[in-house]
Design a protein around this motif. Structure first.
Motif, PDB file in Angstrom:
ATOM      1  N   VAL A 117      41.208  42.341  37.039  1.00  0.00           N
ATOM      2  CA  VAL A 117      40.486  43.371  36.841  1.00  0.00           C
ATOM      3  C   VAL A 117      39.200  43.292  37.779  1.00  0.00           C
ATOM      4  CG1 VAL A 117      39.029  44.394  34.909  1.00  0.00           C
ATOM      5  CG2 VAL A 117      41.435  43.350  34.485  1.00  0.00           C
ATOM      6  N   TRP A 118      38.543  42.070  37.890  1.00  0.00           N
ATOM      7  CA  TRP A 118      37.325  41.792  38.411  1.00  0.00           C
ATOM      8  C   TRP A 118      37.346  41.961  39.932  1.00  0.00           C
ATOM      9  CZ3 TRP A 118      34.942  36.284  39.518  1.00  0.00           C
ATOM     10  CH2 TRP A 118      33.817  36.274  39.886  1.00  0.00           C
ATOM     11  N   ARG A 119      38.546  41.288  40.665  1.00  0.00           N
ATOM     12  CA  ARG A 119      38.498  41.405  42.131  1.00  0.00           C
ATOM     13  C   ARG A 119      39.442  42.336  42.672  1.00  0.00           C
ATOM     14  NH1 ARG A 119      33.971  39.692  43.349  1.00  0.00           N
ATOM     15  NH2 ARG A 119      34.631  39.509  45.485  1.00  0.00           N
ATOM     16  N   ARG A 120      40.497  42.664  41.920  1.00  0.00           N
ATOM     17  CA  ARG A 120      41.454  43.359  42.728  1.00  0.00           C
ATOM     18  C   ARG A 120      41.638  42.754  43.781  1.00  0.00           C
ATOM     19  NH1 ARG A 120      39.269  49.625  41.506  1.00  0.00           N
ATOM     20  NH2 ARG A 120      39.043  49.465  39.279  1.00  0.00           N
ATOM     21  N   PRO A 121      42.416  41.466  43.872  1.00  0.00           N
ATOM     22  CA  PRO A 121      42.572  40.776  45.043  1.00  0.00           C
ATOM     23  C   PRO A 121      43.845  41.173  45.857  1.00  0.00           C
ATOM     24  CG  PRO A 121      43.352  39.212  43.267  1.00  0.00           C
ATOM     25  CD  PRO A 121      42.605  40.880  42.864  1.00  0.00           C
ATOM     26  N   TRP A 122      44.969  41.991  45.332  1.00  0.00           N
ATOM     27  CA  TRP A 122      45.955  42.079  46.101  1.00  0.00           C
ATOM     28  C   TRP A 122      45.541  43.164  47.456  1.00  0.00           C
ATOM     29  CZ3 TRP A 122      44.633  43.868  40.863  1.00  0.00           C
ATOM     30  CH2 TRP A 122      44.267  45.113  40.872  1.00  0.00           C
ATOM     31  N   ARG A 123      44.442  43.877  47.256  1.00  0.00           N
ATOM     32  CA  ARG A 123      44.215  44.632  48.427  1.00  0.00           C
ATOM     33  C   ARG A 123      43.962  44.173  49.423  1.00  0.00           C
ATOM     34  NH1 ARG A 123      39.252  47.837  45.820  1.00  0.00           N
ATOM     35  NH2 ARG A 123      38.455  45.580  45.494  1.00  0.00           N
ATOM     36  N   LEU A 124      43.846  42.906  49.486  1.00  0.00           N
ATOM     37  CA  LEU A 124      43.469  41.942  50.598  1.00  0.00           C
ATOM     38  C   LEU A 124      44.536  41.120  51.370  1.00  0.00           C
ATOM     39  CD1 LEU A 124      40.312  40.098  49.192  1.00  0.00           C
ATOM     40  CD2 LEU A 124      40.357  41.999  50.514  1.00  0.00           C
ATOM     41  N   TRP A 125      45.627  41.186  50.723  1.00  0.00           N
ATOM     42  CA  TRP A 125      47.071  40.452  50.847  1.00  0.00           C
ATOM     43  C   TRP A 125      47.532  40.975  52.401  1.00  0.00           C
ATOM     44  CZ3 TRP A 125      48.994  36.009  49.639  1.00  0.00           C
ATOM     45  CH2 TRP A 125      50.536  35.618  49.989  1.00  0.00           C
ATOM     46  N   SER A 126      47.508  42.265  52.597  1.00  0.00           N
ATOM     47  CA  SER A 126      47.984  42.784  53.823  1.00  0.00           C
ATOM     48  C   SER A 126      47.151  42.299  55.097  1.00  0.00           C
ATOM     49  CB  SER A 126      48.290  44.312  53.707  1.00  0.00           C
ATOM     50  OG  SER A 126      46.974  44.691  53.659  1.00  0.00           O
ATOM     51  N   MET A 151      46.697  34.613  40.510  1.00  0.00           N
ATOM     52  CA  MET A 151      47.849  35.401  40.430  1.00  0.00           C
ATOM     53  C   MET A 151      49.084  35.013  40.674  1.00  0.00           C
ATOM     54  SD  MET A 151      46.099  38.975  41.238  1.00  0.00           S
ATOM     55  CE  MET A 151      47.418  40.092  40.913  1.00  0.00           C
ATOM     56  N   ILE A 152      49.301  34.416  41.957  1.00  0.00           N
ATOM     57  CA  ILE A 152      50.696  33.769  42.380  1.00  0.00           C
ATOM     58  C   ILE A 152      50.917  32.895  41.374  1.00  0.00           C
ATOM     59  CG2 ILE A 152      51.728  32.879  44.128  1.00  0.00           C
ATOM     60  CD1 ILE A 152      49.553  34.087  46.184  1.00  0.00           C
ATOM     61  N   ALA A 153      49.888  31.734  40.952  1.00  0.00           N
ATOM     62  CA  ALA A 153      50.364  30.678  40.039  1.00  0.00           C
ATOM     63  C   ALA A 153      50.801  31.201  38.713  1.00  0.00           C
ATOM     64  CB  ALA A 153      49.140  29.960  39.877  1.00  0.00           C
ATOM     65  N   ALA A 154      50.271  32.134  38.239  1.00  0.00           N
ATOM     66  CA  ALA A 154      50.960  32.938  36.892  1.00  0.00           C
ATOM     67  C   ALA A 154      52.393  33.276  37.044  1.00  0.00           C
ATOM     68  CB  ALA A 154      49.887  34.058  36.432  1.00  0.00           C
ATOM     69  N   VAL A 155      52.689  33.623  38.316  1.00  0.00           N
ATOM     70  CA  VAL A 155      54.004  34.121  38.526  1.00  0.00           C
ATOM     71  C   VAL A 155      55.123  32.531  38.594  1.00  0.00           C
ATOM     72  CG1 VAL A 155      55.719  35.079  40.032  1.00  0.00           C
ATOM     73  CG2 VAL A 155      53.563  36.214  39.519  1.00  0.00           C
TER      74      VAL A 155
END
Length: 302
Positions: A66-75, A195-199
Motif C-alpha cells: 500500500v505504501w510503496r507499490r513496489p511491483w512497479r519497479l520490478w520490470s 512481498m516475495i517472502a510472503a509468497v
C-alpha cells in the motif's frame, strides 16, 4: 543536499530522513526488533507459531504494498538485482519462521545472543587479529553459558536458534547490498523482498494461520506484531545501513542481545539467571570487540 536513494520518499520526508542521525534509526530498530517478537510470544496462545510467523510477514507485505507499490519497479531492475531481492526474500521468510520456532522454546535473550555467533566467527576468519580472537572467545563463552543447561532440555530450540543465527548473518549481508544498490532504493527493495517472502512462506504458515481469520482479536494482534517486527525495524535498518559502514553497524548490533534480555524481562517476565546475565554480557562484549576485514581500496578512475 538530499541523497538520491532517499528521493523516492518525497522531498520533505527525504530531508527529514537525511537530517536524522543514522544512529537514531538503529536505536528505534533495536527496540522494535525484539518488542514485536515478545508480543508474538503472547499471541502463541491463540495462533500456532508458524501461523504467527506468516501473518507477521504477510502484514508487512500488505503495508509495504500500500505504501510503496513496489511491483512497479520490478520490470526496471536488472537480473542481478532481481536475484538479490529474491534471495533476501527467501532469507526473510525462513529466518522469521525458525526465529519464532526458537523463541517458542527458549528465552528471547538466549536466542538473540546465539544470533550473533556466526557474525563474529566470520569476522574472525576474515581478519585474524588478536582482537577478533578475543571477541570470538568471549562470544563462545557467553553462548556456552546461555545454552549449556538448555541444550539437554531444548535441543530442538537450540537447533532453530542456530539456524536463525546463520540466516541473520545473511540478512545483514544482503540487507547492506540492497541498502547500497543503485538499481533500487533500500526501502523499495525491502518492500519487494517482503512481498516475495510472503509468497515463499505461504506453504509453511498458511495452515496454522487460517484459524486467525475467524478470530478478529488474534488477527488484529498479528497485524500489530507484523508492523512492530517487520515494518518499523526493517525500515529503520535500511535507513541506518544506507549511511553507516558495515563495521559501524556491526558494532552497534552488540546492543541487541541486551535489548532482547530487557524486553524479555519487561514483557514476558523471563528473568535470567546470573549465569545467563554473564553470558549475555560476554556476547555483547564479543560483538562490540570484533572487527570487520578492512575494505580493499577502490582503484582511482583517473
Amino acid at each position: 543536499m538530499v541523497e538520491p536513494r532517499f528521493r523516492s520518499l518525497g522531498r520533505a520526508a527525504a530531508r527529514i530522513v537525511h537530517r536524522t542521525p543514522p544512529h537514531a534509526y538503529f536505536v528505534v530498530s533495536a527496540v522494535f526488533h525484539y518488542l514485536g517478537p515478545a508480543l508474538a510470544v503472547l499471541l502463541f496462545a491463540r495462533v500456532e507459531v508458524l501461523g504467527v510467523a506468516w501473518l507477521r510477514i504477510a502484514t508487512a507485505a500488505v503495508v509495504f504494498a500500500v505504501w510503496r507499490r513496489p511491483w512497479r519497479l520490478w520490470s526496471r531492475l536488472d537480473r542481478a538485482t532481481r536475484w538479490l531481492l529474491t534471495g533476501w526474500a527467501a532469507v526473510l521468510a525462513v529466518m522469521n519462521s525458525v526465529f519464532y520456532l526458537a523463541i517458542d522454546r527458549l528465552p528471547l535473550g538466549t536466542v538473540a545472543a546465539i544470533e550473533f555467533l556466526p557474525v563474529i566467527v566470520l569476522a574472525a576468519l576474515a581478519a585474524r587479529t588478536r582482537r577478533n580472537v578475543a571477541a570470538l572467545i568471549a562470544a563462545v563463552a557467553g553462548v556456552y553459558l546461555l545454552t549449556d543447561v538448555r541444550l539437554v532440555a531444548e535441543p530442538l530450540g537450540i537447533t532453530f536458534a542456530a539456524a536463525n543465527a546463520v540466516l541473520f548473518a545473511l540478512y545483514i549481508i544482503l540487507g547492506h547490498r540492497v541498502a547500497r544498490s543503485r538499481q533500487v532504493s533500500g526501502i523499495d527493495g525491502l518492500a519487494l523482498s517482503m512481498m516475495i517472502a510472503a509468497v515463499i512462506a505461504l506453504p509453511i504458515g498458511i495452515g496454522q494461520a487460517a484459524p486467525a481469520f475467524l478470530d478478529p482479536v488474534a488477527l488484529a494482534a498479528a497485524a500489530g506484531v507484523g508492523i512492530c517486527s517487520s515494518v518499523i525495524p526493517y525500515v529503520c535498518d535500511q535507513l541506518a545501513m544506507a549511511r553507516l559502514p558495515r563495521a559501524t553497524y556491526a558494532l552497534m548490533v552488540s546492543l541487541l542481545p541486551a535489548t532482547a534480555t530487557v524486553v524479555g524481562i519487561v514483557v514476558l517476565t523471563q528473568i535470567p539467571s546470573v549465569a545467563e546475565v554473564v553470558g549475555v554480557v560476554l556476547v555483547v562484549t564479543g560483538v562490540a570487540l570484533h572487527q570487520e576485514r578492512p575494505a580493499e581500496p577502490q582503484p582511482d578512475p583517473a
